[in-house]
Structures are given as C-alpha cells and as structure tokens.
Motif scaffolding. Structure first.
Motif, mmCIF file in Angstrom:
data_model
loop_
_atom_site.group_PDB
_atom_site.id
_atom_site.type_symbol
_atom_site.label_atom_id
_atom_site.label_comp_id
_atom_site.label_asym_id
_atom_site.label_seq_id
_atom_site.Cartn_x
_atom_site.Cartn_y
_atom_site.Cartn_z
ATOM 1 N N ASP A 327 9.627 -15.878 -3.488
ATOM 2 C CA ASP A 327 8.311 -16.248 -2.968
ATOM 3 C C ASP A 327 7.226 -15.387 -3.633
ATOM 4 N N ASN A 328 7.500 -14.055 -3.722
ATOM 5 C CA ASN A 328 6.540 -13.153 -4.390
ATOM 6 C C ASN A 328 6.378 -13.519 -5.858
ATOM 7 N N ALA A 329 7.512 -13.836 -6.520
ATOM 8 C CA ALA A 329 7.448 -14.188 -7.949
ATOM 9 C C ALA A 329 6.541 -15.401 -8.139
ATOM 10 N N MET A 330 6.531 -16.289 -7.144
ATOM 11 C CA MET A 330 5.660 -17.464 -7.221
ATOM 12 C C MET A 330 4.228 -17.109 -6.867
ATOM 13 N N LYS A 331 4.106 -16.297 -5.782
ATOM 14 C CA LYS A 331 2.777 -15.936 -5.277
ATOM 15 C C LYS A 331 1.972 -15.152 -6.301
ATOM 16 N N TYR A 332 2.654 -14.225 -6.983
ATOM 17 C CA TYR A 332 1.926 -13.333 -7.879
ATOM 18 C C TYR A 332 2.020 -13.788 -9.341
ATOM 19 N N ALA A 333 2.149 -15.126 -9.515
ATOM 20 C CA ALA A 333 2.178 -15.666 -10.876
ATOM 21 C C ALA A 333 0.745 -15.746 -11.405
ATOM 22 N N LYS A 356 13.248 -12.075 -12.289
ATOM 23 C CA LYS A 356 12.233 -11.738 -13.288
ATOM 24 C C LYS A 356 11.130 -12.782 -13.253
ATOM 25 N N ASP A 357 9.868 -12.280 -13.277
ATOM 26 C CA ASP A 357 8.766 -13.259 -13.325
ATOM 27 C C ASP A 357 7.791 -12.915 -14.446
ATOM 28 N N ASN A 358 6.892 -13.850 -14.725
ATOM 29 C CA ASN A 358 5.889 -13.619 -15.770
ATOM 30 C C ASN A 358 4.512 -13.473 -15.126
ATOM 31 N N PHE A 374 3.241 -2.725 5.108
ATOM 32 C CA PHE A 374 1.822 -3.115 5.078
ATOM 33 C C PHE A 374 1.136 -2.851 3.750
ATOM 34 N N TYR A 375 1.872 -2.294 2.766
ATOM 35 C CA TYR A 375 1.176 -1.993 1.513
ATOM 36 C C TYR A 375 0.906 -3.273 0.734
ATOM 37 N N ARG A 376 -0.322 -3.402 0.259
ATOM 38 C CA ARG A 376 -0.686 -4.502 -0.636
ATOM 39 C C ARG A 376 -1.552 -3.910 -1.730
ATOM 40 N N ALA A 377 -1.331 -4.341 -2.963
ATOM 41 C CA ALA A 377 -2.133 -3.800 -4.055
ATOM 42 C C ALA A 377 -3.579 -4.250 -3.867
ATOM 43 N N HIS A 378 -4.507 -3.290 -4.100
ATOM 44 C CA HIS A 378 -5.909 -3.589 -3.839
ATOM 45 C C HIS A 378 -6.707 -3.838 -5.109
ATOM 46 N N ASN A 381 -7.733 -9.719 -8.488
ATOM 47 C CA ASN A 381 -7.926 -10.828 -7.548
ATOM 48 C C ASN A 381 -6.678 -11.070 -6.711
ATOM 49 N N ILE A 382 -5.847 -10.013 -6.608
ATOM 50 C CA ILE A 382 -4.603 -10.163 -5.848
ATOM 51 C C ILE A 382 -4.899 -10.579 -4.415
ATOM 52 N N HIS A 383 -6.099 -10.143 -3.952
ATOM 53 C CA HIS A 383 -6.388 -10.452 -2.561
ATOM 54 C C HIS A 383 -6.570 -11.930 -2.285
ATOM 55 N N LYS A 386 -2.348 -14.547 -0.255
ATOM 56 C CA LYS A 386 -2.240 -14.109 1.137
ATOM 57 C C LYS A 386 -0.918 -13.395 1.390
ATOM 58 N N GLY A 387 -0.933 -12.526 2.345
ATOM 59 C CA GLY A 387 0.307 -11.828 2.690
ATOM 60 C C GLY A 387 0.002 -10.698 3.648
ATOM 61 N N PHE A 388 1.068 -10.154 4.236
ATOM 62 C CA PHE A 388 0.911 -9.068 5.202
ATOM 63 C C PHE A 388 1.363 -7.728 4.643
ATOM 64 N N GLY A 389 1.952 -7.731 3.469
ATOM 65 C CA GLY A 389 2.500 -6.484 2.935
ATOM 66 C C GLY A 389 3.774 -6.098 3.662
ATOM 67 N N LEU A 390 4.465 -7.099 4.204
ATOM 68 C CA LEU A 390 5.680 -6.788 4.976
ATOM 69 C C LEU A 390 6.952 -7.202 4.252
ATOM 70 N N GLY A 391 6.813 -8.186 3.350
ATOM 71 C CA GLY A 391 7.999 -8.780 2.720
ATOM 72 C C GLY A 391 8.912 -7.784 2.045
ATOM 73 N N LEU A 392 8.354 -6.948 1.184
ATOM 74 C CA LEU A 392 9.218 -6.039 0.419
ATOM 75 C C LEU A 392 9.769 -4.901 1.271
ATOM 76 N N SER A 393 9.008 -4.481 2.306
ATOM 77 C CA SER A 393 9.555 -3.415 3.166
ATOM 78 C C SER A 393 10.768 -3.965 3.919
ATOM 79 N N TYR A 394 10.685 -5.238 4.270
ATOM 80 C CA TYR A 394 11.833 -5.890 4.926
ATOM 81 C C TYR A 394 13.009 -5.972 3.945
HETATM 82 P P1 ADP Z 1 2.817 -9.436 0.559
HETATM 83 O O1 ADP Z 1 3.300 -10.269 -0.565
HETATM 84 O O2 ADP Z 1 2.817 -10.135 1.859
HETATM 85 O O3 ADP Z 1 1.515 -8.768 0.260
HETATM 86 P P2 ADP Z 1 5.095 -7.757 -0.031
HETATM 87 O O4 ADP Z 1 5.674 -6.638 0.739
HETATM 88 O O5 ADP Z 1 5.995 -8.904 -0.337
HETATM 89 O O6 ADP Z 1 3.829 -8.238 0.786
HETATM 90 O O7 ADP Z 1 4.515 -7.195 -1.380
HETATM 91 C C1 ADP Z 1 3.734 -6.027 -1.397
HETATM 92 C C2 ADP Z 1 2.831 -5.979 -2.592
HETATM 93 O O8 ADP Z 1 3.606 -5.830 -3.768
HETATM 94 C C3 ADP Z 1 2.028 -7.229 -2.815
HETATM 95 O O9 ADP Z 1 0.827 -7.215 -2.092
HETATM 96 C C4 ADP Z 1 1.798 -7.213 -4.300
HETATM 97 O O10 ADP Z 1 0.694 -6.402 -4.600
HETATM 98 C C5 ADP Z 1 3.029 -6.522 -4.856
HETATM 99 N N1 ADP Z 1 4.034 -7.454 -5.406
HETATM 100 C C6 ADP Z 1 5.167 -7.880 -4.787
HETATM 101 N N2 ADP Z 1 5.886 -8.683 -5.594
HETATM 102 C C7 ADP Z 1 5.204 -8.797 -6.747
HETATM 103 C C8 ADP Z 1 5.422 -9.489 -7.981
HETATM 104 N N3 ADP Z 1 6.506 -10.248 -8.180
HETATM 105 N N4 ADP Z 1 4.480 -9.355 -8.941
HETATM 106 C C9 ADP Z 1 3.396 -8.586 -8.769
HETATM 107 N N5 ADP Z 1 3.123 -7.904 -7.633
HETATM 108 C C10 ADP Z 1 4.009 -7.996 -6.624
#
Ligand code: ADP
Length: 428
Positions: A327-333, A356-358, A374-378, A381-383, A386-394
């Motif tokens: 999902d992240n690989a798609m979201k942050y494409a 692996k994503d591009n 809760f960490y999200r890169a600031h 235009n990443i903002h 959408k997301g809660f910053g919870l996915g990767l901690s999980y």
């Molecule tokens: P969310 O996606 O809900 O913000 P995540 O915990 O999944 O929360 O991810 C945390 C942060 O890590 C994201 O806000 C993003 O900045 C960065 N990130 C995660 N996966 C990727 C990825 N595949 N490419 C670039 N940045 C990523």
C-alpha cells in the motif's frame, strides 16, 4: 505550552545557577568561619599559656602575694622567663594550653627579650617563623627586668579546613548533581511531551481529514439516492449504493488501522501461529491490489524465488504487513508505480521478502524514524498522501513478534526497498 516551555527552562536554569551560587558562597563563608574560629582558639591558647606562666612564676615565690596589686608588682619587678623557667616546663605549659583549646597541630615557640634576642625556644624554631606567629607580652611595659614576648607558631595544615568540611562539600556536590539531573530529566520530559502533543494534533488532523472525505462522499451519494430522478433508475441506484459501499469499506480500513495501533499500544499482539505458505499469501494480497495498481497504470511483479516459503506465522498479521508495505509502495509513488516483490531463502532458516518501489524515496533522517508510531515525513508534497503514520510501526511490531527483522534502503527521488526477514520453522 509553546510559551510556557522556554519560561520553565529559564526559571529552572536560573534557580539551579542561584542554588549553585548560594552553595558556593555558603561554603566560602564556612571556610572563613573555620579560619576565624582557629584564630580565636589560638588567641585563647596563648592567653591561657601566658596566665599559666605567670601563675607558675607566682607559685615559685617564697611569699605568695595576697592581692592583685602586689601580684602585678611582683611580676613587674622579678619576672623573667630566663631565670624562672626551663625548656621542658615551657613546652609543657604551651602544649597544655593548645590542647585545652583543641589545637592538635605541631607547633614551635620562642620567647624574645626586649632586644629581640631569644631567651628560650623550641628546638626547631627559626627566626623567620616569627612573622606568622601568634604573640603575647609576658611582662607589662613597666617591667624592670625588661619586656619579654612569647611567640607560638602552629604548623597550619592548609587542607585541614577542607578536610573538616569534606562531607559538607561532597554532600553539596552530590545534591547539586541530583538537582541538575532532575532538571535534565524534566527538560527531556517536557520536550517529549511537546513532541507528543504535536504528534497528537497531527494525528487528529490526519484522522479527521481521512474520515471526512468518505463521509462527504456518502452524504452526497445519499442525497443523490433520494433524488426523484434517481429513485426510479436502477442503474444509478446501483452506482450510488456501490459508492457508499466503497467509501464505507475505506472508512472501515482506516478505523481498522487505528484499532491495530491501539491494540499494539496495549501490547495485545497475540499471534495465532500456523504453518502458512508465504508465496500463496503474497500472491493473494497482490491480487487484491492489482486493480488499484492498474488504475494508476502501474505494474506489480512477483519474483517468488524462496526455496522454502513455508513459515510459521499469523495469517492475518502476515497478510496485513505485506498489504501495508505494498500500500505504501503505491501511496508514495511518483507517477506510475513500478513495484517488485521478491522472496529469497537466505540460509539460517530465514526467508527474506523484498518490496521494491520506484517512489519518492526518503532521506536518512526519515528512514531512521519511519518505524516510530505516528511518524510521517514532513517534506515536499508527501502530505498530499493521506495516512496516520501507523502502518510501519505496526509492521515493525508484527515482524518483531515473529522474531524477524525489517530494514529499509532508500534514495530520495529514486525509490525504496523494504526487506522483511522471517524465520522459517519446520513442523515435524
Ligand atoms: P502513513 O503511510 O500512514 O503515513 P506509515 O507508517 O505507513 O504511515 O509510513 C510512515 C512514513 O514513512 C510515511 O509517512 C512516509 O513518509 C514514509 N514511507 C513509508 N513507506 C514509504 C515508501 N515506500 N516510499 C517513501 N516513503 C515511505
């Protein structure tokens, strides 16, 4: 909070500096008092020695004077140390006087006559010691036999005062350290609290945003459904109810993510470990996402090469971690996502899954923090994503619970690779 924080830091710093200053001047005063006390004891001792010398002189006379005047007269007319005292007796008198006044250091003494010539002295007395000696006149100015002066030099131990006050100094150093430590802990806690409250408001903003969009769509779809024209059009009804269902599903997904995090908070990860085929699970998750990837004109390639894909894992959590990473690989494409999932058996009964994503990639600072809750890169235009910053901690918590490892390699602007290593266990 923003304004209170620096005020608190300034106030605590001021009070710590103030306490340090007060303690220093307090110790300084105490050292001064000790020195004055020593001086007073020395003055009392030398006076005691003088009185003792006079008393002994009087007691050596054939006729003991009965009043003060005749006693003084006797001293003025007949007293000389040279004639009436020997070295041993003098040493005795001085030692005794010093001891009575609690002075235990070694000493030297000397009695000089009016011509500054020594009439009696301790063996090691040197003339230069006179400058730093305590003195007392043994005879009054009317003395017929000539004026004699007693000098006592005490070998002062320079560290004596410090040693006597050692416990005081050590205690104040210890307490000061404790205060500084407590201060540091307080400042750190305040910083953490501030970060936490920023994170919290970020999270609430995100969450409201995430839930508002589907709610708005649902509301619009319901409005449309009640429209006269639509009510009789089965096609439209299907379309709008399909939309409501989709948005409902999306909201469910968001709520599920928050619940996942809440469960982790309470450390409620209960794994239902079963034997699963990782390749099968990955394929299933990939199939579920295929449509979304196609919509974005992206590709998802599976290179499932692990020779031992059977792992002991929790089915639901395992598919969640694969889902979150994809999902992240798609979201942050950047534009069309090109995603590759590769599995390998890496020896030591371990299986690695590389996703692996591009996409937009991350800098080093972001990489080190993405697994924090809760960490999200600031940046950039990443903002918009959408997301809660919870996915990767999980994901990290689940990988840890499976005794696995997760790492990320990423180059900003080029893409990221997440590698999950899980132990493969074999059932008998
Ligand atoms: P969310 O996606 O809900 O913000 P995540 O915990 O999944 O929360 O991810 C945390 C942060 O890590 C994201 O806000 C993003 O900045 C960065 N990130 C995660 N996966 C990727 C990825 N595949 N490419 C670039 N940045 C990523």
């Amino acid at each position: 909070m923003r304004r209170v924080f620096p005020v608190i830091v300034v106030l605590i710093t001021l009070s710590v500096v103030g306490i340090l200053f007060i303690q220093m001047s307090w110790i300084n005063n105490a050292v001064k008092l000790k020195k004055e006390e020593f001086q007073r004891s020395m003055e009392a001792a030398i006076k005691m020695a003088t009185d003792d010398i006079h008393n002994r002189f009087i007691s050596k006379q054939n006729e003991i004077p009965t009043n003060e005047a005749s006693r003084q007269n006797l001293i003025d007319n007949y007293f000389t140390v040279q004639r009436w005292f020997k070295k041993e007796e003098m040493s005795d008198i001085i030692s005794n006087a010093l001891k009575q006044n609690n002075i235990k250091q070694p000493y030297e003494y000397c009695i000089l006559n009016i011509l500054k010539y020594p009439v009696l002295n301790s063996d090691a007395f040197k003339v230069h010691l006179i400058a730093n000696s305590y003195s007392s006149d043994l005879s009054s100015n009317n003395a017929i036999m000539g004026k004699e002066t007693l000098y006592i030099y005490v070998y002062e131990d320079k560290n004596q005062v410090i040693r006597e006050m050692a416990w005081m100094i050590i205690a104040s150093i210890v307490f000061t350290c404790i205060i500084i430590l407590a201060f540091a802990i307080t400042v750190r806690t305040l910083f953490n609290q501030r970060n936490l409250s920023e994170i919290k408001s970020d999270f609430i903003n995100n969450m409201t945003h995430e839930l508002k969009t589907p709610l708005a769509t649902i509301s619009l779809a319901i409005d449309a459904l009640t429209n006269e024209k639509v009510i009789h059009d089965t096609e439209k009804i299907k379309l709008y109810s399909g939309m409501i269902k989709e948005e409902n599903k999306r909201m469910n997904k968001q709520v599920e993510k928050i619940l996942q995090a809440a469960r982790l908070e309470k450390e409620e990860i209960k794994l239902n470990l079963v034997k699963i085929d990782a390749h099968q699970m990955i394929t299933k998750v990939a199939e579920n996402l295929a449509l979304q990837i196609q919509e974005k004109s992206g590709t998802l390639t599976l290179k499932l090469r692990a020779s031992e894909p059977i792992i002991e894992a929790d089915e639901v959590h395992f598919s969640n971690i694969i889902f979150n990473l994809l999902d992240n690989a798609m979201k942050y494409a950047k534009d069309a996502p090109v995603i590759e999932v590769e599995t390998l058996s890496t020896g030591n009964n371990t299986m690695s899954i590389r996703i692996k994503d591009n996409g937009i990639g991350m800098d080093k600072e972001t990489q080190s923090r993405i697994f924090e809750k809760f960490y999200r890169a600031h940046t950039g235009n990443i903002h918009n994503v959408k997301g809660f910053g919870l996915g990767l901690s999980y994901v990290k918590a689940i990988v840890d619970a499976h005794e696995g490892k997760i790492k990320v390699e990423s180059t900003p602007g080029k893409g990221s690779t997440f590698t999950v290593s899980l132990p493969t266990r074999h059932f008998q």
